[in-house]
Design an enzyme around this catalytic site. Structure first.
Site, PDB file in Angstrom:
ATOM      1  N   LYS A 144      38.341 -21.834 -25.758  1.00  0.00           N
ATOM      2  CA  LYS A 144      38.130 -21.676 -27.297  1.00  0.00           C
ATOM      3  C   LYS A 144      37.867 -22.952 -27.956  1.00  0.00           C
ATOM      4  O   LYS A 144      37.079 -23.397 -28.993  1.00  0.00           O
ATOM      5  CB  LYS A 144      39.151 -20.889 -28.107  1.00  0.00           C
ATOM      6  CG  LYS A 144      39.338 -19.407 -27.536  1.00  0.00           C
ATOM      7  CD  LYS A 144      37.925 -18.739 -27.909  1.00  0.00           C
ATOM      8  CE  LYS A 144      38.121 -17.237 -27.534  1.00  0.00           C
ATOM      9  NZ  LYS A 144      36.730 -16.541 -27.802  1.00  0.00           N
TER      10      LYS A 144
ATOM     11  N   ASN B 162      30.359 -12.735 -29.344  1.00  0.00           N
ATOM     12  CA  ASN B 162      31.726 -12.341 -29.263  1.00  0.00           C
ATOM     13  C   ASN B 162      32.429 -12.061 -27.988  1.00  0.00           C
ATOM     14  O   ASN B 162      33.746 -12.060 -28.288  1.00  0.00           O
ATOM     15  CB  ASN B 162      31.636 -11.025 -30.169  1.00  0.00           C
ATOM     16  CG  ASN B 162      33.095 -10.330 -30.032  1.00  0.00           C
ATOM     17  OD1 ASN B 162      33.891 -10.491 -30.788  1.00  0.00           O
ATOM     18  ND2 ASN B 162      32.771  -9.173 -29.324  1.00  0.00           N
TER      19      ASN B 162
ATOM     20  N   ASP C  21      26.260  -8.664 -18.300  1.00  0.00           N
ATOM     21  CA  ASP C  21      27.363  -9.599 -18.268  1.00  0.00           C
ATOM     22  C   ASP C  21      26.970 -10.848 -18.889  1.00  0.00           C
ATOM     23  O   ASP C  21      26.167 -11.697 -18.333  1.00  0.00           O
ATOM     24  CB  ASP C  21      27.675  -9.778 -16.775  1.00  0.00           C
ATOM     25  CG  ASP C  21      28.949 -10.701 -16.476  1.00  0.00           C
ATOM     26  OD1 ASP C  21      29.080 -11.612 -17.139  1.00  0.00           O
ATOM     27  OD2 ASP C  21      29.403 -10.545 -15.338  1.00  0.00           O
ATOM     28  N   VAL C  22      27.839 -11.469 -19.959  1.00  0.00           N
ATOM     29  CA  VAL C  22      27.361 -12.653 -20.588  1.00  0.00           C
ATOM     30  C   VAL C  22      27.329 -13.941 -19.837  1.00  0.00           C
ATOM     31  O   VAL C  22      26.837 -14.892 -20.344  1.00  0.00           O
ATOM     32  CB  VAL C  22      28.079 -13.025 -22.046  1.00  0.00           C
ATOM     33  CG1 VAL C  22      27.651 -11.728 -22.900  1.00  0.00           C
ATOM     34  CG2 VAL C  22      29.520 -13.094 -21.836  1.00  0.00           C
TER      35      VAL C  22
ATOM     36  N   TYR D  67      42.160 -19.935 -21.370  1.00  0.00           N
ATOM     37  CA  TYR D  67      41.662 -19.271 -22.716  1.00  0.00           C
ATOM     38  C   TYR D  67      41.696 -20.132 -23.919  1.00  0.00           C
ATOM     39  O   TYR D  67      40.741 -20.355 -24.643  1.00  0.00           O
ATOM     40  CB  TYR D  67      42.800 -17.977 -23.198  1.00  0.00           C
ATOM     41  CG  TYR D  67      42.212 -17.405 -24.314  1.00  0.00           C
ATOM     42  CD1 TYR D  67      41.252 -16.402 -24.242  1.00  0.00           C
ATOM     43  CD2 TYR D  67      42.700 -17.524 -25.797  1.00  0.00           C
ATOM     44  CE1 TYR D  67      40.854 -15.487 -25.306  1.00  0.00           C
ATOM     45  CE2 TYR D  67      42.184 -17.057 -26.716  1.00  0.00           C
ATOM     46  CZ  TYR D  67      41.355 -15.983 -26.578  1.00  0.00           C
ATOM     47  OH  TYR D  67      41.019 -15.202 -27.933  1.00  0.00           O
TER      48      TYR D  67
END
Ligand code: NAI
Ligand code: BGC
Length: 273
Positions: A175, A98, A71-72, A171
């Site tokens: 980003k 990614n 789990d990043v 989101y």
């Protein structure tokens, strides 16, 4: 798989987070066909990750491959991902950060948990992975036999690093933050020959945006946002990732490459404004 393999990444090892689905899967395939050893990081889908490893191991163009769960957003998992990669392949040359998620909500209905989870995976995950990659790059120094760079980091961003997105504020914020993370790393480690860039895809046909392409009506509506009038394919992004990871792009550093069929040209202005 690609038809025209070559050996741009032979002898190099790449970690791809969120590698068992969508864009990450296509990036793994493209890196493998260009000769890299690929570490397929998966979150839950061990079956697909194992199948990919088997496919790469049986492909004479590819290097070797392993699948590693992580789990990043968890530091321990990310440290383990890198130590598994290093103990198997000796070092890591390329990171494609990614992994990413959407939890879409009207802003006034967005819980702290909805906000936090997206930031944790999409931004903190990129921090944790980039940090481990840079620690390893600095430890081993440049490997002149395989690349001019100390190492390459590719952040998977989105057109929503510059296009605001109603109903997706968590989101878009995650980003937007990747730009400053990526450019600050470029400034800080460029002198040691780190290359760090972002890929900012437009609409790519993957599970994350299934609602936007799974009916002809939805696809027509989506195409209104795309001057080139087609949805992107994961392999479009795979090709770009290989180029960015290879020395062909050696002077590309600290930038975002948009791959979006023209979405960032705002086609809504064609007959308006
Ligand atoms: P996807 O849903 O197919 O892939 C996301 C991957 O991230 C999956 O493999 C998933 O298991 C993994 N993941 C989720 N949470 C994780 C965690 N905590 N730790 C490790 N892995 C985790 O979607 P897609 O489209 O392939 O997304 C990949 C990246 O591309 C994301 O960062 C997304 O934001 C970005 N992107 C996607 C676009 C699109 O239109 N599909 C456009 C622009 C950016
Ligand atoms: C999102 C997709 C969306 C695309 C274009 C991506 O960042 O994850 O859901 O289709 O941007 O809006």
């Amino acid at each position: 798989m690609y038809q025209k393999p070559n050996e741009r990444l032979k002898g190099q090892t790449a970690i791809v987070t969120g590698g068992s689905s969508g864009i990450g899967k296509a990036v793994c395939e493209a890196l493998a066909v260009d000769g890299a050893n690929v570490v397929v990081n998966y979150y839950k889908d061990s079956e697909t990750a194992d199948e990919m490893v088997e496919q790469f191991m049986n492909d004479e163009r590819s290097g070797d491959a392993i699948a590693v769960q992580a789990d990043v957003s968890k530091e321990e998992d990310v440290k383990n991902l890198f130590s598994e990669a290093i103990s198997r392949f000796g070092t890591v040359d390329i990171l494609v950060a990614n992994a990413g998620i959407q939890i879409d909500r009207k802003f006034h209905e967005m819980s702290l948990e909805d906000w936090q989870r997206v930031i944790d995976v999409n931004l903190t995950g990129q921090f944790l992975c980039a940090k481990e990659a840079i620690i390893e790059f600095l430890r081993r120094g440049i490997r002149e036999d395989v690349s001019k760079a100390l190492g390459k980091i590719i952040h998977m961003s989105s057109v929503h690093e510059i296009i605001p997105w109603a109903g997706h504020a968590n989101y878009a914020a995650s980003k937007g933050a990747i730009v400053m993370l990526m450019q600050s790393l470029c400034q800080e480690y460029g002198p040691q020959k780190l290359r760090v860039n972002s890929i900012a895809p437009g609409a790519i046909q993957t599970p994350i945006n299934k609602e936007a392409w799974s009916t002809p009506q939805a696809l027509d509506k989506l195409n209104e946002l795309i001057p080139y009038k087609r949805i992107g394919q994961p392999s479009d992004v795979g090709s770009l990732a290989v180029w960015l990871a290879s020395d062909e792009s050696d002077y590309v550093n600290g930038t975002t490459i948009f791959i979006d069929g023209g979405m960032t040209c705002y086609p809504g202005f064609t007959e308006n404004g």
